[in-house]
Design a protein around this motif. Structure first.
Motif, PDB file in Angstrom:
ATOM      1  N   CYS A   1       0.858  -1.185   0.000  1.00  0.00           N
ATOM      2  CA  CYS A   1       0.000   0.000   0.000  1.00  0.00           C
ATOM      3  C   CYS A   1       0.896   1.238   0.000  1.00  0.00           C
ATOM      4  O   CYS A   1       2.113   1.129   0.081  1.00  0.00           O
TER       5      CYS A   1
ATOM      6  N   HIS B   1       3.014  -1.019   3.757  1.00  0.00           N
ATOM      7  CA  HIS B   1       2.671  -2.343   4.295  1.00  0.00           C
ATOM      8  C   HIS B   1       2.663  -3.334   3.136  1.00  0.00           C
ATOM      9  O   HIS B   1       2.049  -3.059   2.107  1.00  0.00           O
TER      10      HIS B   1
ATOM     11  N   CYS C   1      -5.632  -2.676   2.378  1.00  0.00           N
ATOM     12  CA  CYS C   1      -4.603  -2.996   3.367  1.00  0.00           C
ATOM     13  C   CYS C   1      -5.241  -3.216   4.739  1.00  0.00           C
ATOM     14  O   CYS C   1      -5.955  -2.335   5.237  1.00  0.00           O
TER      15      CYS C   1
ATOM     16  N   ASN D   1       1.492   3.245   2.256  1.00  0.00           N
ATOM     17  CA  ASN D   1       2.230   3.405   3.514  1.00  0.00           C
ATOM     18  C   ASN D   1       3.306   2.333   3.701  1.00  0.00           C
ATOM     19  O   ASN D   1       3.917   2.251   4.766  1.00  0.00           O
TER      20      ASN D   1
ATOM     21  N   SER E   1      -3.909  -3.087   7.571  1.00  0.00           N
ATOM     22  CA  SER E   1      -3.321  -2.240   8.617  1.00  0.00           C
ATOM     23  C   SER E   1      -3.846  -0.815   8.570  1.00  0.00           C
ATOM     24  O   SER E   1      -4.116  -0.210   9.605  1.00  0.00           O
ATOM     25  N   CYS E   2      -3.956  -0.261   7.351  1.00  0.00           N
ATOM     26  CA  CYS E   2      -4.295   1.159   7.274  1.00  0.00           C
ATOM     27  C   CYS E   2      -5.489   1.438   6.365  1.00  0.00           C
ATOM     28  O   CYS E   2      -5.845   2.601   6.173  1.00  0.00           O
TER      29      CYS E   2
HETATM   30 ZN    ZN Z   1      -1.223  -0.141   4.660  1.00  0.00          ZN
END
Ligand code: ZN
Ligand code: ZN
Ligand code: ZN
Ligand code: ZN
Length: 251
Positions: free
Chosen positions: A27, A31, A45, A29, A47-48
């Motif tokens: 992604c 990840h 994603c 960011n 995570s985010c």
């Molecule tokens: Zn992410």
């Protein structure tokens, strides 16, 4: 799986190397997620919540490609560590610990002692043993194969009887065993017939394919075609099978 800790990610990516699928996406960011998992997270994603699109993480892909991991046959005794590029050839052709599967119907044996297994476990009429590498075999037309045991070299061969051709059968030989060394040739010769008006059919100097299991496939190059006329009224033929190992420099 999305990556949460380094040991988890190592195990996860190690599995990817063994499966030979390791495109790694990320992604915005940073990840990372593998190509297999990306399908399950529907491109978002975990995570985010940013999209994981087509951006690849080449650096991580290169690290994965360079990892050396144990051969899949470690539990059979192989101690080799293999890079991604070496794995396919090693496991398919070179590994001395890769097991061989018993070709007899309903038998689940897979191991390195196939000769002993068949010799001890299968006393049926289509397993033929001979002290040497030449067999006279009475082959029934309906029999898809005969198993030939070479009790000197302790090798296992199969005489294959292909029934997919009109007006005859195609016969060939495979070995369920290790490939010969690079400077050696494993070849076979087949002979059928010669009785009455019919001439002898023969195939010689045909190289024996060495395989780990047989799942019904027949060689498409190199077989002896035995026309209908050669099969007796009992629907059988007598076949002479001769297998020979020679060094390449002799020929
Ligand atoms: Zn992410
Ligand atoms: Zn994954
Ligand atoms: Zn191995
Ligand atoms: Zn078996």
């Amino acid at each position: 799986m999305q990556l949460t800790s380094s040991s988890q990610s190592f195990i996860h990516f190690a599995k990817l190397v063994i499966r030979r699928a390791f495109v790694v996406g990320q992604c915005k960011n940073g990840h990372v997620v593998c190509d297999v998992c990306r399908v399950h997270i529907h491109g978002t994603c975990p995570s985010c919540r940013e999209p994981v699109g087509d951006i690849r993480c080449r650096a991580l892909e290169n690290v994965i490609a360079g990892m050396a991991l144990p051969c899949s046959f470690r539990s059979h005794g192989c101690t080799q560590l293999l890079k991604h590029t070496e794995r396919r050839d090693h496991e398919a052709l070179l590994c001395l610990h890769a097991p061989f599967a018993c070709p007899l119907h309903g038998c689940a044996y897979s191991g390195l002692l196939l000769y002993d297994h068949i010799h001890d476990a299968h006393t049926i009429d289509y397993v033929v043993s001979f002290a040497g590498s030449s067999w006279w075999v009475c082959l029934r037309r309906s029999r898809p194969f005969m198993v030939l045991l070479d009790s000197v070299d302790r090798r296992v061969f199969m005489l294959l009887n292909g029934g997919d051709i009109r007006s005859g059968q195609s016969l060939s030989v495979v070995c369920l065993g290790q490939r010969p060394a690079a400077d050696q040739l494993l070849e076979y010769k087949l002979e059928v017939g010669g009785a009455g008006q019919l001439g002898v059919l023969s195939l010689s100097a045909c190289s024996v394919p060495c395989v780990r299991s047989w799942a019904g496939q027949h060689p498409t190059d190199g077989f002896l075609f035995v026309p209908d006329a050669y099969w007796t009224s009992f629907n059988s033929v007598v076949v002479n099978v001769h297998v020979q190992m020679s060094s390449e420099v002799d020929s």
